[in-house]
Design an enzyme around this catalytic site. Structure first.
Site, PDB file in Angstrom:
ATOM      1  CB  SER A 108     -28.154 -40.857 -40.354  1.00 26.38           C
ATOM      2  OG  SER A 108     -28.642 -41.971 -41.029  1.00 26.38           O
ATOM      3  CB  SER A 109     -33.113 -39.296 -41.156  1.00 25.39           C
ATOM      4  OG  SER A 109     -32.481 -39.261 -42.403  1.00 25.39           O
ATOM      5  CB  CYS A 110     -30.960 -44.263 -42.977  1.00 25.64           C
ATOM      6  SG  CYS A 110     -29.522 -44.700 -41.990  1.00 25.64           S
ATOM      7  CE1 TYR A 137     -23.488 -45.713 -41.258  1.00 24.28           C
ATOM      8  CE2 TYR A 137     -25.711 -44.846 -41.450  1.00 24.28           C
ATOM      9  CZ  TYR A 137     -24.390 -44.685 -41.088  1.00 24.28           C
ATOM     10  OH  TYR A 137     -23.978 -43.489 -40.530  1.00 24.28           O
ATOM     11  CE  LYS A 141     -24.210 -44.577 -37.448  1.00 21.59           C
ATOM     12  NZ  LYS A 141     -23.219 -43.982 -36.555  1.00 21.59           N
ATOM     13  CG  HIS A 180     -25.224 -37.371 -49.214  1.00 17.75           C
ATOM     14  ND1 HIS A 180     -24.490 -37.235 -48.060  1.00 17.75           N
ATOM     15  CD2 HIS A 180     -25.568 -38.685 -49.284  1.00 17.75           C
ATOM     16  CE1 HIS A 180     -24.406 -38.409 -47.458  1.00 17.75           C
ATOM     17  NE2 HIS A 180     -25.049 -39.296 -48.164  1.00 17.75           N
TER      18      HIS A 180
HETATM   19  N1  NAP Z   1     -23.147 -36.461 -43.543  1.00 20.53           N
HETATM   20  C1  NAP Z   1     -24.436 -36.463 -43.327  1.00 20.53           C
HETATM   21  O1  NAP Z   1     -25.237 -35.929 -44.123  1.00 20.53           O
HETATM   22  C2  NAP Z   1     -24.983 -37.079 -42.080  1.00 20.53           C
HETATM   23  C3  NAP Z   1     -26.345 -36.929 -41.854  1.00 20.53           C
HETATM   24  C4  NAP Z   1     -26.884 -37.465 -40.733  1.00 20.53           C
HETATM   25  C5  NAP Z   1     -26.091 -38.172 -39.866  1.00 20.53           C
HETATM   26  N2  NAP Z   1     -24.767 -38.328 -40.082  1.00 20.53           N
HETATM   27  C6  NAP Z   1     -24.034 -39.150 -39.108  1.00 20.53           C
HETATM   28  O2  NAP Z   1     -22.934 -38.517 -38.537  1.00 20.53           O
HETATM   29  C7  NAP Z   1     -21.902 -39.474 -38.289  1.00 20.53           C
HETATM   30  C8  NAP Z   1     -20.620 -39.009 -38.956  1.00 20.53           C
HETATM   31  O3  NAP Z   1     -20.883 -38.822 -40.333  1.00 20.53           O
HETATM   32  P1  NAP Z   1     -19.946 -37.941 -41.281  1.00 20.53           P
HETATM   33  O4  NAP Z   1     -20.793 -37.528 -42.416  1.00 20.53           O
HETATM   34  O5  NAP Z   1     -19.211 -36.932 -40.491  1.00 20.53           O
HETATM   35  O6  NAP Z   1     -18.943 -39.067 -41.790  1.00 20.53           O
HETATM   36  P2  NAP Z   1     -17.459 -38.901 -42.363  1.00 20.53           P
HETATM   37  O7  NAP Z   1     -17.281 -37.534 -42.919  1.00 20.53           O
HETATM   38  O8  NAP Z   1     -17.207 -40.076 -43.220  1.00 20.53           O
HETATM   39  O9  NAP Z   1     -16.571 -39.024 -41.041  1.00 20.53           O
HETATM   40  C9  NAP Z   1     -16.494 -40.209 -40.322  1.00 20.53           C
HETATM   41  C10 NAP Z   1     -15.264 -40.181 -39.483  1.00 20.53           C
HETATM   42  O10 NAP Z   1     -15.114 -41.434 -38.803  1.00 20.53           O
HETATM   43  C11 NAP Z   1     -13.765 -41.840 -38.887  1.00 20.53           C
HETATM   44  N3  NAP Z   1     -13.643 -43.294 -38.822  1.00 20.53           N
HETATM   45  C12 NAP Z   1     -14.361 -44.211 -39.509  1.00 20.53           C
HETATM   46  N4  NAP Z   1     -13.904 -45.447 -39.225  1.00 20.53           N
HETATM   47  C13 NAP Z   1     -12.878 -45.295 -38.338  1.00 20.53           C
HETATM   48  C14 NAP Z   1     -12.013 -46.185 -37.688  1.00 20.53           C
HETATM   49  N5  NAP Z   1     -12.085 -47.512 -37.862  1.00 20.53           N
HETATM   50  N6  NAP Z   1     -11.081 -45.689 -36.852  1.00 20.53           N
HETATM   51  C15 NAP Z   1     -10.974 -44.362 -36.654  1.00 20.53           C
HETATM   52  N7  NAP Z   1     -11.771 -43.453 -37.248  1.00 20.53           N
HETATM   53  C16 NAP Z   1     -12.714 -43.918 -38.090  1.00 20.53           C
HETATM   54  C17 NAP Z   1     -13.299 -41.326 -40.220  1.00 20.53           C
HETATM   55  O11 NAP Z   1     -11.906 -41.281 -40.242  1.00 20.53           O
HETATM   56  P3  NAP Z   1     -11.085 -41.162 -41.631  1.00 20.53           P
HETATM   57  O12 NAP Z   1     -11.238 -39.715 -42.001  1.00 20.53           O
HETATM   58  O13 NAP Z   1      -9.714 -41.536 -41.279  1.00 20.53           O
HETATM   59  O14 NAP Z   1     -11.754 -42.099 -42.577  1.00 20.53           O
HETATM   60  C18 NAP Z   1     -13.979 -39.956 -40.272  1.00 20.53           C
HETATM   61  O15 NAP Z   1     -13.204 -38.986 -39.622  1.00 20.53           O
HETATM   62  C19 NAP Z   1     -22.418 -40.806 -38.824  1.00 20.53           C
HETATM   63  O16 NAP Z   1     -22.930 -41.548 -37.771  1.00 20.53           O
HETATM   64  C20 NAP Z   1     -23.525 -40.419 -39.767  1.00 20.53           C
HETATM   65  O17 NAP Z   1     -24.540 -41.377 -39.825  1.00 20.53           O
HETATM   66  C21 NAP Z   1     -24.194 -37.797 -41.177  1.00 20.53           C
END
Ligand code: NAP
Length: 318
Positions: A108-110, A137, A141, A180
């Site tokens: 992510s952008s952080c 975090y 990354k 957010h």
């Molecule tokens: N959301 C944003 O605005 C955003 C922006 C930029 C980048 N990103 C990046 O995109 C990536 C995903 O983000 P997201 O927003 O999609 O997050 P999220 O909605 O929290 O989804 C994360 C996923 O990872 C799974 N997970 C976490 N720990 C696990 C473990 N120990 N074993 C198996 N599964 C596990 C979670 O499973 P459970 O559902 O079972 O918990 C969930 O399905 C991250 O790297 C984040 O930095 C997100």
């Protein structure tokens, strides 16, 4: 990636992973491999190795991560750095051992310095101090990006790290305590309409600028990258710079414009009040997406369209 290719999407129930799953399904990919956390805990190295050995994926999307807002990052810094380091190391190492060629690692952008130039180019990585609130975090990354780069150099893999801007979409977190800015605005506006309120209070001056990308657009960008022809894909993996690409719109709006758009889409007729006693946060956070644009990818969903699509998908649950 061939439509019959075996593609493992780690984190397929999250905001990012679910959007990538939807996009690949829409495009006719029939061999998507997924596991819930209950079926496969990605912190369990032996289980991850066994899973890769038996399922033999050909491509990997690493969209699983321990993700949270400022409060969670502040209260559980050890969990954030440990879980993310272990989880991503397990998947990257298992991918290498099982001859996965292309892996897409989501960050992510952080990862960029707190005072990075705006818009933030990929080259600003490690050029200054990070925002302290989510440093554990962000460092996990950054370690993931460094691992992709190191494996590429030492083992000849083709691992790419994609850094999306702020995302939003149907599977977002709408809990006011942890969400957010955009999902929080949608929640507040929906609640205000329900309660028949004439005023809606928004934190801060409304002046900070934010970039937002609809999750389906992010998914399209990820699939676009994984499907790049060899010459263009390899142009992202040069030896003397990290294999890094920003994903965003390259456009930002003020929080005021964002709140007005949400109000318009949801049909809130009252007025917006800006509570200037509340903090504004970073004045601007915008990705430099020149690298992505030069490859030929642009987002297609406008902010208003994206908010309308999100609202359509979630309104029944509100
Ligand atoms: N959301 C944003 O605005 C955003 C922006 C930029 C980048 N990103 C990046 O995109 C990536 C995903 O983000 P997201 O927003 O999609 O997050 P999220 O909605 O929290 O989804 C994360 C996923 O990872 C799974 N997970 C976490 N720990 C696990 C473990 N120990 N074993 C198996 N599964 C596990 C979670 O499973 P459970 O559902 O079972 O918990 C969930 O399905 C991250 O790297 C984040 O930095 C997100």
């Amino acid at each position: 990636m061939k439509p019959s290719g075996r593609i493992y999407i780690a984190g397929h129930r999250g905001l990012v992973g679910s959007a990538i799953h939807r996009e690949l399904t829409r495009l006719g990919y029939t061999n998507l491999i997924t596991r819930t956390r209950a079926e496969l805990d990605l912190l369990d190295t032996a289980a991850v190795n066994q899973f890769f050995a038996s399922e033999k994926p050909q491509h990997v999307v690493l969209a699983a991560a321990k993700v949270g807002g400022i409060l969670a990052n502040n209260d559980y810094p050890a969990d954030f750095i440990r879980d993310n380091l272990i989880l991503q190391t397990n998947i990257i190492e298992a991918s290498y051992r099982n001859q996965i060629d292309r892996l897409l690692f989501l960050g992510s952008s952080c990862i960029y310095p707190k005072l990075a130039p705006q818009p933030m180019p990929e080259s600003s990585l490690l050029t200054g101090p990070l925002e302290p609130t989510n440093r554990p975090y962000a460092l996990a990354k950054i370690a993931g990006i460094e691992m992709c780069w190191s494996y590429n150099r030492q083992y000849g893999t083709h691992y790419l790290a994609a850094m999306p801007t702020n995302l939003y979409g149907p599977n977002d977190n709408f809990d006011l305590n942890t969400s957010h800015v955009l999902p929080a605005l949608i929640r507040k506006t929906a609640d205000a309409i329900k309660a028949g309120k004439q005023e809606l209070t928004v934190w801060g001056t409304g002046n900070p600028r934010r970039e937002l990308l609809y999750s389906d657009d992010l998914a399209a960008a990820c699939v676009f990258l994984l499907n790049l022809d060899e010459a263009r894909y390899n142009s992202l993996l040069i030896a003397d710079a990290p294999p890094l690409i920003n994903i965003g719109t390259g456009e930002d709006v003020t929080i005021r414009e964002l709140a007005e758009t949400v109000a318009h889409v949801l049909g809130f007729q009252g007025s917006l009040v800006f509570d200037t006693t509340k903090p504004d946060g970073t004045p601007r956070k915008l990705m430099d997406v020149a690298r992505l644009h030069s490859l030929g990818w642009h987002h297609t969903t406008s902010l208003e369209q994206g908010i309308a699509l999100t609202w359509k998908a979630v309104r029944a649950t509100f």
